[in-house]
Design a protein around this motif. Structure first.
Motif, short mmCIF file in Angstrom:
data_model
loop_
_atom_site.label_atom_id
_atom_site.label_comp_id
_atom_site.label_asym_id
_atom_site.label_seq_id
_atom_site.Cartn_x
_atom_site.Cartn_y
_atom_site.Cartn_z
N HIS A 98 -12.68 30.15 -1.43
CA HIS A 98 -11.32 29.90 -1.92
C HIS A 98 -11.32 30.00 -3.44
O HIS A 98 -12.37 30.27 -4.04
N HIS A 157 -11.70 28.21 -6.40
CA HIS A 157 -12.24 26.90 -6.74
C HIS A 157 -11.57 26.33 -7.98
O HIS A 157 -11.28 27.06 -8.93
N ALA A 158 -11.39 25.01 -7.97
CA ALA A 158 -10.77 24.34 -9.11
C ALA A 158 -11.80 23.52 -9.89
O ALA A 158 -11.45 22.84 -10.85
N HIS A 187 -6.48 22.55 1.87
CA HIS A 187 -7.01 22.22 0.54
C HIS A 187 -6.35 23.15 -0.47
O HIS A 187 -5.81 22.70 -1.48
N ASP A 212 -14.31 24.11 1.01
CA ASP A 212 -13.93 22.70 0.85
C ASP A 212 -13.13 22.19 2.04
O ASP A 212 -12.49 21.15 1.96
FE LIG Z 1 -12.17 23.61 -3.89
#
Ligand SMILES: [Fe+2]
Length: 299
Positions: free
Chosen positions: A83, A85-86, A158, A175
């Motif tokens: 994904h 990512h943050a 998420h 996640d």
């Molecule tokens: Fe994440």
């Protein structure tokens, strides 16, 4: 949404070799997944090192992965992002430049690009069509890693673009799930949704019980050592948020209350600007200088 039993190409007889690389700065686990029948491999969720206070990026973590692939004579075919990512920056373009391979992510990256293109006030030169990536996966799409057939399972909640990648008997959860004593990831980012996350987790838990699950993060809850591997059976029985028959209503209530108390991830601002570009920095300004923005009072 696909019917798990019939539509996904599950084959737990295929047992990829999985090597994990833990990044202590962001608690991320990157993986090299190797086909036992050939030298083909994929890298899942690589990490670029950043000293955000100094505005300095380096590649120690990615270099470790590159050295491992070279030492073992592997051929890199895919760089998968589970994904956007943050909490860490992707090193996929850096590794791709050295070793080749295609960068793939979920097709809903376009939703994330639309949202954060606005947040960061990106101009029209920032494409919101996912074209920075080599491959955009739809739910159920499959691809080859040597002789292995991998597939991507759309697991939003998420973030909108989250996918769990399943390769033989191994699932890479991103996640969507944490270790049983870690529970689940937050669902309060733009486009996140606790109820949708619960449904996505049920899809993962419907994989065969013996499926090995590999986490993208672990924070060593209650002081235990870092771990990243479990099984579907273990998650179903013991996950503290969704295991042992926890209902959707219970999960959504718990998740929503918990998320309201969480601070923003330390690296969310640089991470999103880079990861929505498949791991590339924003275009250089004059003299080749590269800048990341900080949107004030927006996130
Ligand atoms: Fe994440």
């Amino acid at each position: 949404m696909k019917d798990l039993a019939t539509d996904y190409p599950i084959d737990t007889a295929v047992k990829p070799e999985v090597e994990a690389f833990f990044d202590p700065a962001t608690n991320t686990i990157s993986y090299v997944v190797k086909d036992p029948a050939s030298n083909a491999c994929a890298v899942i969720d690589s990490v670029m090192d950043i000293d955000y206070a100094a505005g300095r990026i380096t590649y120690e973590h990615a270099d470790e992965i590159i050295a491992y692939i070279e030492k073992n004579g592997l051929k890199l075919e895919w760089l998968i992002e589970t994904h956007v990512h943050a909490d860490h920056l992707s090193a996929a373009p850096y590794i791709q430049k050295k070793l080749g391979g295609k960068i793939g992510i979920g097709e809903k990256i376009t939703v994330v690009q639309e949202t954060f293109g606005k947040v960061f006030n990106e101009g029209t030169e920032f494409q919101r069509d996912g074209s920075q990536f080599d491959r955009l996966f739809k739910d159920g799409d499959s691809y080859q890693i040597g002789s292995m057939t991998a597939f991507a399972m759309h697991t939003p909640g998420h973030t909108p673009a989250c996918m769990v990648h399943v390769i033989g008997d191994a699932g890479f959860t991103g996640d969507t799930l944490f270790m049983p004593d870690g529970g689940s990831a937050r669902a309060d980012f733009p486009g996140g949704d606790a109820g949708v996350l619960y449904d996505s987790i049920q899809k993962v838990l419907a994989l065969p019980d013996e499926t090995r699950l590999f986490m993208c993060h672990d924070y060593g809850p209650n002081g235990r050592d870092i771990q990243w591997e479990t099984t579907v059976a273990d998650e179903k029985a013991h996950n503290i948020h969704v295991g042992a028959g926890a209902t959707k209503e219970e999960f959504v209530k718990f998740r929503t209350e918990r998320d309201a108390q969480l601070a923003m991830p330390r690296l969310i601002i640089p991470s999103l600007q880079v990861n929505m570009r498949a791991g590339d920095m924003p275009p250089a300004e004059e003299d080749g200088k590269v800048f990341l923005k900080v949107p004030v009072n927006t996130l």
